[in-house]
Design a protein around this motif. Structure first.
Motif, PDB file in Angstrom:
ATOM      1  N   ILE A   4       0.877  -1.181   0.000  1.00 20.59           N
ATOM      2  CA  ILE A   4       0.000   0.000   0.000  1.00 20.59           C
ATOM      3  C   ILE A   4       0.904   1.218   0.000  1.00 20.59           C
ATOM      4  N   VAL A   5       0.505   2.214  -0.763  1.00 20.37           N
ATOM      5  CA  VAL A   5       1.236   3.476  -0.734  1.00 20.37           C
ATOM      6  C   VAL A   5       0.388   4.489   0.034  1.00 20.37           C
ATOM      7  N   PHE A   6       0.952   4.984   1.107  1.00 17.69           N
ATOM      8  CA  PHE A   6       0.287   6.049   1.868  1.00 17.69           C
ATOM      9  C   PHE A   6       0.928   7.373   1.480  1.00 17.69           C
ATOM     10  N   ILE A   7       0.105   8.337   1.118  1.00 18.05           N
ATOM     11  CA  ILE A   7       0.632   9.684   0.876  1.00 18.05           C
ATOM     12  C   ILE A   7       0.434  10.455   2.175  1.00 18.05           C
ATOM     13  N   GLU A   8       1.533  10.774   2.815  1.00 18.24           N
ATOM     14  CA  GLU A   8       1.439  11.419   4.121  1.00 18.24           C
ATOM     15  C   GLU A   8       0.984  12.868   3.984  1.00 18.24           C
ATOM     16  N   ARG A   9       0.670  13.489   5.118  1.00 17.72           N
ATOM     17  CA  ARG A   9       0.098  14.846   5.076  1.00 17.72           C
ATOM     18  C   ARG A   9       1.036  15.856   4.427  1.00 17.72           C
ATOM     19  N   ASN A  10       2.321  15.599   4.492  1.00 17.29           N
ATOM     20  CA  ASN A  10       3.268  16.529   3.851  1.00 17.29           C
ATOM     21  C   ASN A  10       3.512  16.159   2.385  1.00 17.29           C
ATOM     22  N   GLY A  11       2.746  15.191   1.886  1.00 18.96           N
ATOM     23  CA  GLY A  11       2.863  14.834   0.466  1.00 18.96           C
ATOM     24  C   GLY A  11       3.854  13.718   0.180  1.00 18.96           C
ATOM     25  N   THR A  12       4.540  13.235   1.204  1.00 22.01           N
ATOM     26  CA  THR A  12       5.530  12.174   0.991  1.00 22.01           C
ATOM     27  C   THR A  12       4.852  10.818   0.811  1.00 22.01           C
ATOM     28  N   PRO A  13       5.157  10.105  -0.294  1.00 24.43           N
ATOM     29  CA  PRO A  13       4.591   8.762  -0.430  1.00 24.43           C
ATOM     30  C   PRO A  13       5.404   7.752   0.363  1.00 24.43           C
ATOM     31  N   ARG A  14       4.716   6.813   1.015  1.00 29.35           N
ATOM     32  CA  ARG A  14       5.421   5.723   1.721  1.00 29.35           C
ATOM     33  C   ARG A  14       4.816   4.398   1.307  1.00 29.35           C
ATOM     34  N   GLU A  15       5.638   3.565   0.685  1.00 31.74           N
ATOM     35  CA  GLU A  15       5.155   2.258   0.264  1.00 31.74           C
ATOM     36  C   GLU A  15       5.502   1.246   1.343  1.00 31.74           C
ATOM     37  N   VAL A  16       4.477   0.499   1.779  1.00 30.86           N
ATOM     38  CA  VAL A  16       4.712  -0.452   2.869  1.00 30.86           C
ATOM     39  C   VAL A  16       4.078  -1.800   2.531  1.00 30.86           C
ATOM     40  N   ASP A  17       4.561  -2.855   3.195  1.00 34.67           N
ATOM     41  CA  ASP A  17       3.983  -4.186   3.031  1.00 34.67           C
ATOM     42  C   ASP A  17       2.600  -4.219   3.670  1.00 34.67           C
ATOM     43  N   ALA A  18       1.678  -4.896   2.998  1.00 26.90           N
ATOM     44  CA  ALA A  18       0.306  -4.959   3.492  1.00 26.90           C
ATOM     45  C   ALA A  18      -0.166  -6.411   3.471  1.00 26.90           C
ATOM     46  N   PRO A  19      -0.087  -7.106   4.605  1.00 26.58           N
ATOM     47  CA  PRO A  19      -0.488  -8.516   4.627  1.00 26.58           C
ATOM     48  C   PRO A  19      -1.940  -8.707   4.184  1.00 26.58           C
ATOM     49  N   LEU A  20      -2.165  -9.761   3.416  1.00 30.79           N
ATOM     50  CA  LEU A  20      -3.522 -10.079   2.956  1.00 30.79           C
ATOM     51  C   LEU A  20      -4.450 -10.218   4.151  1.00 30.79           C
ATOM     52  N   GLY A  21      -5.644  -9.687   4.027  1.00 29.99           N
ATOM     53  CA  GLY A  21      -6.644  -9.846   5.076  1.00 29.99           C
ATOM     54  C   GLY A  21      -6.566  -8.788   6.160  1.00 29.99           C
ATOM     55  N   SER A  22      -5.512  -7.990   6.149  1.00 27.78           N
ATOM     56  CA  SER A  22      -5.469  -6.932   7.165  1.00 27.78           C
ATOM     57  C   SER A  22      -6.189  -5.700   6.614  1.00 27.78           C
ATOM     58  N   THR A  23      -6.507  -4.779   7.504  1.00 29.41           N
ATOM     59  CA  THR A  23      -7.180  -3.563   7.042  1.00 29.41           C
ATOM     60  C   THR A  23      -6.132  -2.471   6.809  1.00 29.41           C
ATOM     61  N   LEU A  96      -2.396  -0.304  -3.912  1.00 30.48           N
ATOM     62  CA  LEU A  96      -3.422   0.656  -3.481  1.00 30.48           C
ATOM     63  C   LEU A  96      -2.759   1.924  -2.928  1.00 30.48           C
ATOM     64  N   THR A  97      -3.257   3.054  -3.394  1.00 24.72           N
ATOM     65  CA  THR A  97      -2.678   4.320  -2.949  1.00 24.72           C
ATOM     66  C   THR A  97      -3.745   5.148  -2.252  1.00 24.72           C
ATOM     67  N   VAL A  98      -3.460   5.527  -1.027  1.00 23.42           N
ATOM     68  CA  VAL A  98      -4.405   6.332  -0.248  1.00 23.42           C
ATOM     69  C   VAL A  98      -3.671   7.517   0.366  1.00 23.42           C
ATOM     70  N   LYS A  99      -4.414   8.594   0.483  1.00 20.84           N
ATOM     71  CA  LYS A  99      -3.839   9.828   1.002  1.00 20.84           C
ATOM     72  C   LYS A  99      -4.414  10.106   2.380  1.00 20.84           C
ATOM     73  N   LEU A 100      -3.604  10.609   3.267  1.00 21.50           N
ATOM     74  CA  LEU A 100      -4.147  10.991   4.575  1.00 21.50           C
ATOM     75  C   LEU A 100      -4.782  12.374   4.435  1.00 21.50           C
ATOM     76  N   PRO A 101      -5.996  12.541   4.967  1.00 22.96           N
ATOM     77  CA  PRO A 101      -6.623  13.856   4.877  1.00 22.96           C
ATOM     78  C   PRO A 101      -5.866  14.862   5.737  1.00 22.96           C
ATOM     79  N   ALA A 102      -6.062  16.143   5.468  1.00 17.66           N
ATOM     80  CA  ALA A 102      -5.328  17.178   6.205  1.00 17.66           C
ATOM     81  C   ALA A 102      -5.647  17.130   7.688  1.00 17.66           C
ATOM     82  N   ALA A 103      -6.863  16.729   8.033  1.00 18.80           N
ATOM     83  CA  ALA A 103      -7.251  16.666   9.442  1.00 18.80           C
ATOM     84  C   ALA A 103      -8.355  15.649   9.592  1.00 18.80           C
ATOM     85  N   THR A 104      -8.545  15.164  10.805  1.00 21.70           N
ATOM     86  CA  THR A 104      -9.681  14.282  11.074  1.00 21.70           C
ATOM     87  C   THR A 104     -10.446  14.857  12.246  1.00 21.70           C
ATOM     88  N   ARG A 105     -11.659  14.423  12.381  1.00 18.77           N
ATOM     89  CA  ARG A 105     -12.470  14.908  13.484  1.00 18.77           C
ATOM     90  C   ARG A 105     -12.639  13.745  14.440  1.00 18.77           C
TER      91      ARG A 105
END
Ligand code: FES
Length: 110
Positions: A4-23, A96-105
């Motif tokens: 999974i590639v996470f795009i962090e709040r500062n725009g940095t992409p981080r690709e990490v291992d994502a075990p099958l079946g995990s969320t 899968l590529t997902v971005k972290l929103p600027a803020a959460t509530r």
């Protein structure tokens, strides 16, 4: 193993291992990615909100009604917003590529 590639709040992409079946939330936590997940995946908050890259969004299962209700409470809601605790890693989601929103509530209910 899928990635999974996470795009962090500062725009940095981080690709990490994502075990099958995990969320996506569990994967984020394993890799110190800053997603809160206040209700531990019980659909009672929106702090695991992620913004899915458009190309990937259609590959995900439809959100449940409960997920939609919680998403309505999320900050920075977009057309491709999802809750990270409801996306389960499959082979098909490798990359899968997902971005972290600027803020959460933090609106933990119940
Ligand atoms: S962790 Fe609360 S809804 Fe996902």
């Amino acid at each position: 193993m899928p990635k999974i590639v996470f795009i962090e709040r500062n725009g940095t992409p981080r690709e990490v291992d994502a075990p099958l079946g995990s969320t996506v939330l569990q994967v984020a936590r394993c890799h110190d990615i800053d997603i809160e997940g206040a209700c531990e995946g019980s659909l009672a908050c929106s702090t695991c909100h992620v913004i899915v890259e458009a190309d990937w969004y259609d590959l995900l299962k439809e959100p449940s009604e409960d997920e939609d209700d919680m998403l309505d409470l999320a900050f920075n809601l977009t057309k491709t917003s999802r809750l990270g605790c409801q996306i389960i890693v499959t082979e098909e989601l490798d990359g899968l590529t997902v971005k972290l929103p600027a803020a959460t509530r933090n609106l933990l209910l119940g």
